[in-house]
Design a protein around this motif. Structure first.
Motif, PDB file in Angstrom:
ATOM      1  N   LEU A  38       0.833  -1.197   0.000  1.00  0.00           N
ATOM      2  CA  LEU A  38       0.000   0.000   0.000  1.00  0.00           C
ATOM      3  C   LEU A  38       0.868   1.247   0.000  1.00  0.00           C
ATOM      4  O   LEU A  38       0.595   2.217  -0.704  1.00  0.00           O
ATOM      5  CB  LEU A  38      -0.910  -0.009   1.234  1.00  0.00           C
ATOM      6  N   TYR A  39       1.961   1.177   0.795  1.00  0.00           N
ATOM      7  CA  TYR A  39       2.866   2.325   0.890  1.00  0.00           C
ATOM      8  C   TYR A  39       3.411   2.692  -0.480  1.00  0.00           C
ATOM      9  O   TYR A  39       3.459   3.867  -0.848  1.00  0.00           O
ATOM     10  CB  TYR A  39       4.007   1.985   1.844  1.00  0.00           C
ATOM     11  N   ASP A  40       3.778   1.662  -1.267  1.00  0.00           N
ATOM     12  CA  ASP A  40       4.307   1.944  -2.594  1.00  0.00           C
ATOM     13  C   ASP A  40       3.267   2.569  -3.500  1.00  0.00           C
ATOM     14  O   ASP A  40       3.556   3.487  -4.255  1.00  0.00           O
ATOM     15  CB  ASP A  40       4.847   0.655  -3.240  1.00  0.00           C
ATOM     16  N   SER A  41       1.999   2.077  -3.415  1.00  0.00           N
ATOM     17  CA  SER A  41       1.029   2.609  -4.360  1.00  0.00           C
ATOM     18  C   SER A  41       0.539   3.999  -3.946  1.00  0.00           C
ATOM     19  O   SER A  41       0.116   4.771  -4.787  1.00  0.00           O
ATOM     20  CB  SER A  41      -0.148   1.644  -4.552  1.00  0.00           C
ATOM     21  N   LEU A  42       0.596   4.326  -2.651  1.00  0.00           N
ATOM     22  CA  LEU A  42       0.202   5.685  -2.252  1.00  0.00           C
ATOM     23  C   LEU A  42       1.354   6.672  -2.399  1.00  0.00           C
ATOM     24  O   LEU A  42       1.144   7.840  -2.665  1.00  0.00           O
ATOM     25  CB  LEU A  42      -0.312   5.701  -0.811  1.00  0.00           C
ATOM     26  N   GLY A  43       2.567   6.178  -2.214  1.00  0.00           N
ATOM     27  CA  GLY A  43       3.776   6.950  -2.480  1.00  0.00           C
ATOM     28  C   GLY A  43       3.806   8.342  -1.873  1.00  0.00           C
ATOM     29  O   GLY A  43       3.618   8.530  -0.680  1.00  0.00           O
ATOM     30  N   LEU A  44       4.010   9.312  -2.747  1.00  0.00           N
ATOM     31  CA  LEU A  44       4.190  10.708  -2.353  1.00  0.00           C
ATOM     32  C   LEU A  44       2.992  11.264  -1.587  1.00  0.00           C
ATOM     33  O   LEU A  44       3.126  12.208  -0.817  1.00  0.00           O
ATOM     34  CB  LEU A  44       4.421  11.519  -3.628  1.00  0.00           C
ATOM     35  N   TYR A  45       1.809  10.677  -1.793  1.00  0.00           N
ATOM     36  CA  TYR A  45       0.606  11.280  -1.219  1.00  0.00           C
ATOM     37  C   TYR A  45       0.496  11.067   0.282  1.00  0.00           C
ATOM     38  O   TYR A  45      -0.304  11.727   0.936  1.00  0.00           O
ATOM     39  CB  TYR A  45      -0.637  10.778  -1.954  1.00  0.00           C
ATOM     40  N   ILE A  46       1.289  10.142   0.848  1.00  0.00           N
ATOM     41  CA  ILE A  46       1.289   9.985   2.307  1.00  0.00           C
ATOM     42  C   ILE A  46       1.877  11.223   2.980  1.00  0.00           C
ATOM     43  O   ILE A  46       1.190  11.867   3.776  1.00  0.00           O
ATOM     44  CB  ILE A  46       2.054   8.717   2.734  1.00  0.00           C
ATOM     45  N   PRO A  47       3.134  11.625   2.662  1.00  0.00           N
ATOM     46  CA  PRO A  47       3.614  12.857   3.304  1.00  0.00           C
ATOM     47  C   PRO A  47       2.760  14.069   2.964  1.00  0.00           C
ATOM     48  O   PRO A  47       2.681  15.000   3.761  1.00  0.00           O
ATOM     49  CB  PRO A  47       5.039  13.025   2.764  1.00  0.00           C
ATOM     50  N   LEU A  48       2.084  14.035   1.826  1.00  0.00           N
ATOM     51  CA  LEU A  48       1.270  15.199   1.456  1.00  0.00           C
ATOM     52  C   LEU A  48      -0.017  15.310   2.263  1.00  0.00           C
ATOM     53  O   LEU A  48      -0.760  16.269   2.098  1.00  0.00           O
ATOM     54  CB  LEU A  48       0.962  15.179  -0.042  1.00  0.00           C
ATOM     55  N   ILE A  49      -0.289  14.318   3.151  1.00  0.00           N
ATOM     56  CA  ILE A  49      -1.437  14.463   4.062  1.00  0.00           C
ATOM     57  C   ILE A  49      -1.271  15.739   4.887  1.00  0.00           C
ATOM     58  O   ILE A  49      -2.248  16.361   5.280  1.00  0.00           O
ATOM     59  CB  ILE A  49      -1.555  13.230   4.993  1.00  0.00           C
ATOM     60  N   VAL A  50      -0.012  16.157   5.099  1.00  0.00           N
ATOM     61  CA  VAL A  50       0.241  17.386   5.869  1.00  0.00           C
ATOM     62  C   VAL A  50      -0.540  18.567   5.314  1.00  0.00           C
ATOM     63  O   VAL A  50      -1.096  19.363   6.063  1.00  0.00           O
ATOM     64  CB  VAL A  50       1.741  17.753   5.834  1.00  0.00           C
ATOM     65  N   VAL A  51      -0.564  18.703   3.990  1.00  0.00           N
ATOM     66  CA  VAL A  51      -1.222  19.870   3.422  1.00  0.00           C
ATOM     67  C   VAL A  51      -2.675  19.597   3.032  1.00  0.00           C
ATOM     68  O   VAL A  51      -3.288  20.382   2.327  1.00  0.00           O
ATOM     69  CB  VAL A  51      -0.453  20.424   2.197  1.00  0.00           C
ATOM     70  N   ASN A  52      -3.221  18.479   3.529  1.00  0.00           N
ATOM     71  CA  ASN A  52      -4.630  18.191   3.268  1.00  0.00           C
ATOM     72  C   ASN A  52      -5.500  19.169   4.058  1.00  0.00           C
ATOM     73  O   ASN A  52      -5.400  19.257   5.278  1.00  0.00           O
ATOM     74  CB  ASN A  52      -4.930  16.757   3.714  1.00  0.00           C
ATOM     75  N   CYS A  53      -6.347  19.911   3.335  1.00  0.00           N
ATOM     76  CA  CYS A  53      -7.064  20.987   4.039  1.00  0.00           C
ATOM     77  C   CYS A  53      -8.068  20.457   5.048  1.00  0.00           C
ATOM     78  O   CYS A  53      -8.487  21.197   5.938  1.00  0.00           O
ATOM     79  CB  CYS A  53      -7.724  21.969   3.094  1.00  0.00           C
ATOM     80  N   ILE A  54      -8.480  19.167   4.968  1.00  0.00           N
ATOM     81  CA  ILE A  54      -9.418  18.660   5.968  1.00  0.00           C
ATOM     82  C   ILE A  54      -8.795  18.757   7.352  1.00  0.00           C
ATOM     83  O   ILE A  54      -9.425  19.209   8.312  1.00  0.00           O
ATOM     84  CB  ILE A  54      -9.763  17.178   5.706  1.00  0.00           C
ATOM     85  N   ILE A  55      -7.526  18.335   7.454  1.00  0.00           N
ATOM     86  CA  ILE A  55      -6.915  18.225   8.771  1.00  0.00           C
ATOM     87  C   ILE A  55      -6.703  19.592   9.406  1.00  0.00           C
ATOM     88  O   ILE A  55      -7.135  19.856  10.529  1.00  0.00           O
ATOM     89  CB  ILE A  55      -5.598  17.432   8.669  1.00  0.00           C
ATOM     90  N   LEU A  56      -6.063  20.513   8.649  1.00  0.00           N
ATOM     91  CA  LEU A  56      -5.869  21.846   9.209  1.00  0.00           C
ATOM     92  C   LEU A  56      -7.212  22.557   9.379  1.00  0.00           C
ATOM     93  O   LEU A  56      -7.399  23.319  10.327  1.00  0.00           O
ATOM     94  CB  LEU A  56      -4.946  22.661   8.297  1.00  0.00           C
ATOM     95  N   GLY A  57      -8.137  22.275   8.483  1.00  0.00           N
ATOM     96  CA  GLY A  57      -9.462  22.888   8.588  1.00  0.00           C
ATOM     97  C   GLY A  57     -10.155  22.482   9.876  1.00  0.00           C
ATOM     98  O   GLY A  57     -10.715  23.317  10.594  1.00  0.00           O
ATOM     99  N   ARG A  58     -10.125  21.174  10.211  1.00  0.00           N
ATOM    100  CA  ARG A  58     -10.773  20.710  11.453  1.00  0.00           C
ATOM    101  C   ARG A  58     -10.034  21.239  12.669  1.00  0.00           C
ATOM    102  O   ARG A  58     -10.648  21.590  13.674  1.00  0.00           O
ATOM    103  CB  ARG A  58     -10.822  19.184  11.526  1.00  0.00           C
ATOM    104  N   ALA A  59      -8.691  21.278  12.580  1.00  0.00           N
ATOM    105  CA  ALA A  59      -7.921  21.801  13.707  1.00  0.00           C
ATOM    106  C   ALA A  59      -8.337  23.235  13.990  1.00  0.00           C
ATOM    107  O   ALA A  59      -8.596  23.618  15.133  1.00  0.00           O
ATOM    108  CB  ALA A  59      -6.426  21.734  13.396  1.00  0.00           C
ATOM    109  N   GLU A  60      -8.422  24.014  12.923  1.00  0.00           N
ATOM    110  CA  GLU A  60      -8.739  25.431  13.074  1.00  0.00           C
ATOM    111  C   GLU A  60     -10.191  25.631  13.511  1.00  0.00           C
ATOM    112  O   GLU A  60     -10.469  26.398  14.425  1.00  0.00           O
ATOM    113  CB  GLU A  60      -8.469  26.123  11.736  1.00  0.00           C
ATOM    114  N   SER A  61     -11.122  24.917  12.852  1.00  0.00           N
ATOM    115  CA  SER A  61     -12.514  25.273  13.080  1.00  0.00           C
ATOM    116  C   SER A  61     -13.155  24.463  14.203  1.00  0.00           C
ATOM    117  O   SER A  61     -14.178  24.863  14.732  1.00  0.00           O
ATOM    118  CB  SER A  61     -13.321  25.101  11.795  1.00  0.00           C
ATOM    119  N   TYR A  62     -12.586  23.311  14.586  1.00  0.00           N
ATOM    120  CA  TYR A  62     -13.241  22.557  15.661  1.00  0.00           C
ATOM    121  C   TYR A  62     -12.330  22.289  16.857  1.00  0.00           C
ATOM    122  O   TYR A  62     -12.614  22.713  17.967  1.00  0.00           O
ATOM    123  CB  TYR A  62     -13.828  21.240  15.130  1.00  0.00           C
ATOM    124  N   ALA A  63     -11.201  21.599  16.586  1.00  0.00           N
ATOM    125  CA  ALA A  63     -10.397  21.119  17.720  1.00  0.00           C
ATOM    126  C   ALA A  63      -9.828  22.256  18.565  1.00  0.00           C
ATOM    127  O   ALA A  63      -9.659  22.107  19.773  1.00  0.00           O
ATOM    128  CB  ALA A  63      -9.260  20.240  17.224  1.00  0.00           C
TER     129      ALA A  63
END
Lengths: 196, 238
Positions: B94-119
């Protein structure tokens, strides 16, 4: 030299950052309503990605991947360090431009803060490390990737200007028709895959 | 319904990040070439989201307001790095097929969005459940898109042949353009439902995709997109 050229063509057209790797979709959909703003955004991205790939390349070579510091085992910090460096760099570039090059700042200024969360910037920095590019190759790769972004967002803006008043089915107005256009552009860009 | 189950329902249905809010489009388009990749990406994002929501909620009174964005990014990036290594160690395929997109979870707007607007505004337990709900909503979204693309593009679901042998797979659907087409149909469907609701006089939940304007976007605090729309307004006014 030939190798650099191949990398450049490969990342600008064959593996276009937006149309085949899906990085930077947000600005691609959001800031492509007219050619002028699209070109501004594209220019800012070229500027930032080129500088960012140089700086992250330096940091990787001399700190994170340096065998003399902790035996080169700091690589696990790549993601954290790169994203912070990019965020700080964008702020810094913005301040620098505002102070010393007002004309350029006026042209790119509003787009700069948008770029921090553009995943293309972090994507390029990480690709450079994964592929083991040296600093020069990394900068060329970054520049070419960003040019690919510029080309596709300007093309998209041109198409959207032409089709703005077309009679699109009601549900497809707005974002969906832009996505369909992007899909067709992606098919067109497959034509480049024979290049290298 | 108590607060925790309400958060899960909210994330799964009412504010589904993929279908309703249109957040995190990069991974949505990139990794949904098959259902299993969709699930993998969704669950990785969920794990990061739960952990980061929890930690940010714990630290919400300690982090000064002026540096909250860099602080959130560091928290998220740390968890992404952990998930990155866990995947590399335990599910290398799975790691190979997701590749670059795993570290790019950092810039996924869902995560920062929830941190900012809820958590950053709510106690720990609801924040954790908010992370679970949003993460599962995202997973369901990715899996659905993955199933559609895999079915049309390869005639399979989860790697098992389901279409008859006479079916000629439309390979384009697992290539890049197919992602755009599937998403276009999805958004069109969503528009249709929204029009339908508007006709009945019900207020439909607002989409927050960048194409829809920034007023309702959960990530506007981070992306600064309002700058562009504000300047546009000024240009139009002038």
């Amino acid at each position: 030299m030939q190798e650099l050229l191949l990398i450049a063509v490969g990342s600008a057209f064959v593996n276009n950052v937006v149309l085949s790797q899906f990085l930077g979709i947000c600005p691609f959909l959001g800031v492509s309503k007219n050619v002028k703003t699209a070109a501004g955004m594209g220019g800012a991205v070229v500027f930032v990605i080129t500088i960012a790939s140089f700086v992250t390349g330096l940091i990787y070579k001399f700190i994170l991947g340096n065998p003399n510091i902790m035996g080169g085992e700091l690589e696990y910090l790549n993601t954290i360090v790169f994203i912070l460096v990019i965020a700080a760099l964008v702020q810094f570039v913005e301040m620098f431009l505002k102070k010393s090059m007002p004309p350029l700042y006026n042209a790119l200024g509003v787009y700069l803060p948008l770029i921090t969360t553009n995943c293309a910037v972090l994507g390029v920095a990480l690709t450079n490390v994964q592929e083991g590019y040296d600093i020069l190759t990394g900068v060329v790769n970054g520049f070419a990737t960003a040019v690919g972004f510029l080309v596709s967002i300007v093309l998209m803006a041109g198409i959207r200007e032409k089709t703005e008043h077309n009679d699109v089915p009601e549900s497809f107005r707005g974002t969906p028709i832009v996505l369909v256009t992007a899909g067709l552009m992606a098919i067109a860009f497959f034509g480049f895959s024979g290049l290298i | 319904m108590n607060k925790c189950t309400e958060r899960i329902f909210n994330g799964l249905v009412k504010e589904n990040p993929t279908f309703v809010l249109m957040l995190g489009m990069c991974p949505t388009l990139a990794v949904t070439t098959s259902a299993i990749n969709g699930i993998g990406m969704g669950l990785s994002t969920t794990a990061v989201l739960i952990m980061s929501n929890m930690l940010i909620s714990i630290l919400r009174k300690i982090i000064p307001d002026s540096v909250r964005m860099p602080a959130f990014i560091v928290v998220v990036a740390s968890f992404v790095t952990i998930v990155d290594f866990l995947l590399e160690g335990f599910v290398p395929g799975l790691y190979d097929s997701l590749g670059l997109y795993i570290p790019l979870i950092v810039v996924n707007c869902i995560i920062l969005g929830r941190a900012e607007s809820y958590a950053s505004k709510n106690p720990v337990l609801p924040s954790v459940f908010d992370g679970i709900g949003m993460g599962l909503g995202f997973t369901v979204g990715l899996t659905c898109i993955g199933i559609v693309r895999e079915l049309i593009g390869a005639g399979q679901i989860f790697g098992k042949q389901v279409m008859p042998d006479s079916y000629e797979p439309l390979t384009i659907f697992i290539l890049a353009p197919g992602a755009f087409f599937v998403l276009a149909c999805l958004v069109a469907l969503q528009n249709k439902i929204k029009h339908h609701l508007a006709k009945k006089g019900n207020e439909a939940p607002q989409a927050a995709g960048c194409g829809e304007g920034c007023a309702s976007c959960a990530g506007r605090g981070i992306c600064g997109g309002h700058l562009v729309s504000d300047t546009k307004k000024e240009e139009e006014g002038a």
